[in-house]
Scaffold this motif. Structure first.
Motif, short mmCIF file in Angstrom:
data_model
loop_
_atom_site.label_atom_id
_atom_site.label_comp_id
_atom_site.label_asym_id
_atom_site.label_seq_id
_atom_site.Cartn_x
_atom_site.Cartn_y
_atom_site.Cartn_z
N ILE A 51 7.65 -5.48 -11.70
CA ILE A 51 6.42 -4.74 -11.98
C ILE A 51 5.30 -5.19 -11.05
O ILE A 51 4.55 -4.37 -10.50
N VAL A 52 5.17 -6.50 -10.84
CA VAL A 52 4.15 -7.02 -9.92
C VAL A 52 4.41 -6.50 -8.51
O VAL A 52 3.47 -6.13 -7.78
N ALA A 75 1.87 -0.39 -4.40
CA ALA A 75 0.85 0.65 -4.54
C ALA A 75 -0.42 0.27 -3.77
O ALA A 75 -1.04 1.11 -3.12
N GLY A 76 -0.81 -1.01 -3.83
CA GLY A 76 -1.97 -1.45 -3.08
C GLY A 76 -1.76 -1.40 -1.58
O GLY A 76 -2.65 -1.00 -0.83
N MET A 77 -0.57 -1.79 -1.12
CA MET A 77 -0.28 -1.75 0.30
C MET A 77 -0.22 -0.32 0.83
O MET A 77 -0.55 -0.06 2.00
N LEU A 78 0.21 0.61 0.01
CA LEU A 78 0.24 2.00 0.44
C LEU A 78 -1.17 2.56 0.62
O LEU A 78 -1.39 3.44 1.45
N LEU A 79 -2.12 2.04 -0.17
CA LEU A 79 -3.51 2.46 -0.01
C LEU A 79 -4.13 1.89 1.25
O LEU A 79 -4.94 2.54 1.91
N ALA A 80 -3.79 0.66 1.60
CA ALA A 80 -4.35 -0.01 2.77
C ALA A 80 -3.24 -0.80 3.45
O ALA A 80 -3.06 -1.99 3.18
N ARG A 103 -2.78 -2.16 6.27
CA ARG A 103 -3.07 -3.27 7.19
C ARG A 103 -3.60 -4.51 6.48
O ARG A 103 -4.17 -5.38 7.12
N LEU A 104 -3.44 -4.57 5.18
CA LEU A 104 -3.93 -5.74 4.46
C LEU A 104 -3.17 -6.99 4.90
O LEU A 104 -1.99 -6.96 5.18
N HIS A 125 -5.29 -9.15 -2.33
CA HIS A 125 -6.04 -7.92 -2.12
C HIS A 125 -5.21 -6.70 -2.50
O HIS A 125 -5.70 -5.77 -3.13
N GLY A 126 -3.94 -6.71 -2.09
CA GLY A 126 -3.07 -5.59 -2.45
C GLY A 126 -2.86 -5.49 -3.95
O GLY A 126 -2.79 -4.38 -4.50
N LEU A 127 -2.77 -6.64 -4.62
CA LEU A 127 -2.58 -6.62 -6.06
C LEU A 127 -3.81 -6.03 -6.76
O LEU A 127 -3.68 -5.21 -7.68
N MET A 128 -5.00 -6.41 -6.31
CA MET A 128 -6.23 -5.86 -6.91
C MET A 128 -6.37 -4.37 -6.64
O MET A 128 -6.74 -3.60 -7.53
N LEU A 129 -6.07 -3.96 -5.42
CA LEU A 129 -6.13 -2.53 -5.10
C LEU A 129 -5.15 -1.74 -5.94
O LEU A 129 -5.45 -0.65 -6.43
#
Length: 274
Positions: free
Chosen positions: A94-95, A101-106, A108-109, A114-118
């Motif tokens: 799940i994590v 999902a966060g990496m798909l939004l951004a 280049r993280l 940061h990806g987890l919060m997004l």
């Protein structure tokens, strides 16, 4: 600010596809077929393999080291769920999905947190985006059918109405009998519904929307772009406009009307029985 966020963002092919709401629905039905009445195991690997393959085909991502680790980690954690089925493997999976999902939004993280919060901040906006796009692209309507303020108003009015109905129920046995009759009728209606099936479908739809649809959280994206370790305090003046006042007025009218209906029912019962 957009220039600061440019290294983290890129145009997504998914953003222009009007068929995404239908694709989310199909994936949710596939999720139901795999998971309804079943425990987590091989079905997790099957669903996420199809979903990841579909995302890869639609997005054609340019992998960095960090995003490649997230893509591979998601597939690996799904494989561990299929092999062991333990609670730890499910939590890690799940994590991993939230991180993806966060990496798909951004894409280049460079920081996993940061990806987890997004990803976490994206879950609820993705459901609202699904309803709005389904309403506009699929049904051919342009007015959104769900707004955050409307949802908050409904929840607040329902909570206050429940509180007053509980008070009336505790002080008036006839009102208690009326609510009991209404509750029994609703129970008879809902006993024919498969709530587990509905819950499985909703969970599958939420997961599909979070990975397929794109939203922008400007506050988090700007914070990620700056990537500062220091915390700064910024004072913002509260913004109040006529639309906000009109919304508060509608909420107040709805609340007042609901409470008056409850009081009217209690008074009618008193006149009839007392």
């Amino acid at each position: 600010m957009i220039g600061d966020m440019a290294p983290f963002l890129r145009a997504s092919p998914l953003a222009m596809r009007p068929s995404l709401p239908l694709l989310s629905l199909l994936l949710a039905l596939f999720f139901v077929w795999l998971f309804h009445g079943q425990t987590a195991g091989l079905n997790v690997l099957m669903f996420q393999s199809v979903l990841l393959a579909l995302l890869w085909w639609l997005e054609r991502p340019r992998l960095t080291l960090e995003s490649g680790m997230v893509w591979g980690g998601t597939l690996l954690s799904a494989l561990l769920v299929a092999l062991y089925g333990s609670a730890l493997a499910v939590v890690v999976n799940i994590v991993s999905v939230v991180l993806l999902a966060g990496m798909l939004l951004a894409p280049r993280l460079h920081a996993v947190n940061h990806g987890l919060m997004l990803g976490l901040a994206h879950v609820l906006p993705a459901q609202r985006a699904f309803l709005q796009r389904f309403n506009g692209d699929v049904l051919g309507r342009r007015s959104p059918i769900l707004r955050s303020r409307t949802l908050v108003s409904v929840v607040v009015v329902a909570g206050i109405a429940w509180l007053f109905s509980s008070l009336y129920q505790a002080s008036n046995p006839h009102f208690d009998s009326l609510l009991g009759t209404i509750g029994a009728t609703l129970s008879e209606w809902f006993e024919h519904l498969d709530l587990a099936l509905a819950g499985t479908f909703v969970f599958g739809l939420v997961t599909s929307n979070a990975l397929l649809l794109r939203t922008r959280n400007e506050t988090l994206l700007q914070w990620v772009a700056r990537a500062q370790e220091q915390l700064f305090r910024h004072r913002h003046k509260p913004a109040r406009n006529m639309l906000g006042l009109r919304h508060e007025l509608r909420t107040g009218v709805l609340l007042l009307g609901t409470l008056n209906l409850l009081l009217l029912a209690a008074n009618i019962l008193d006149i009839r029985h007392v």
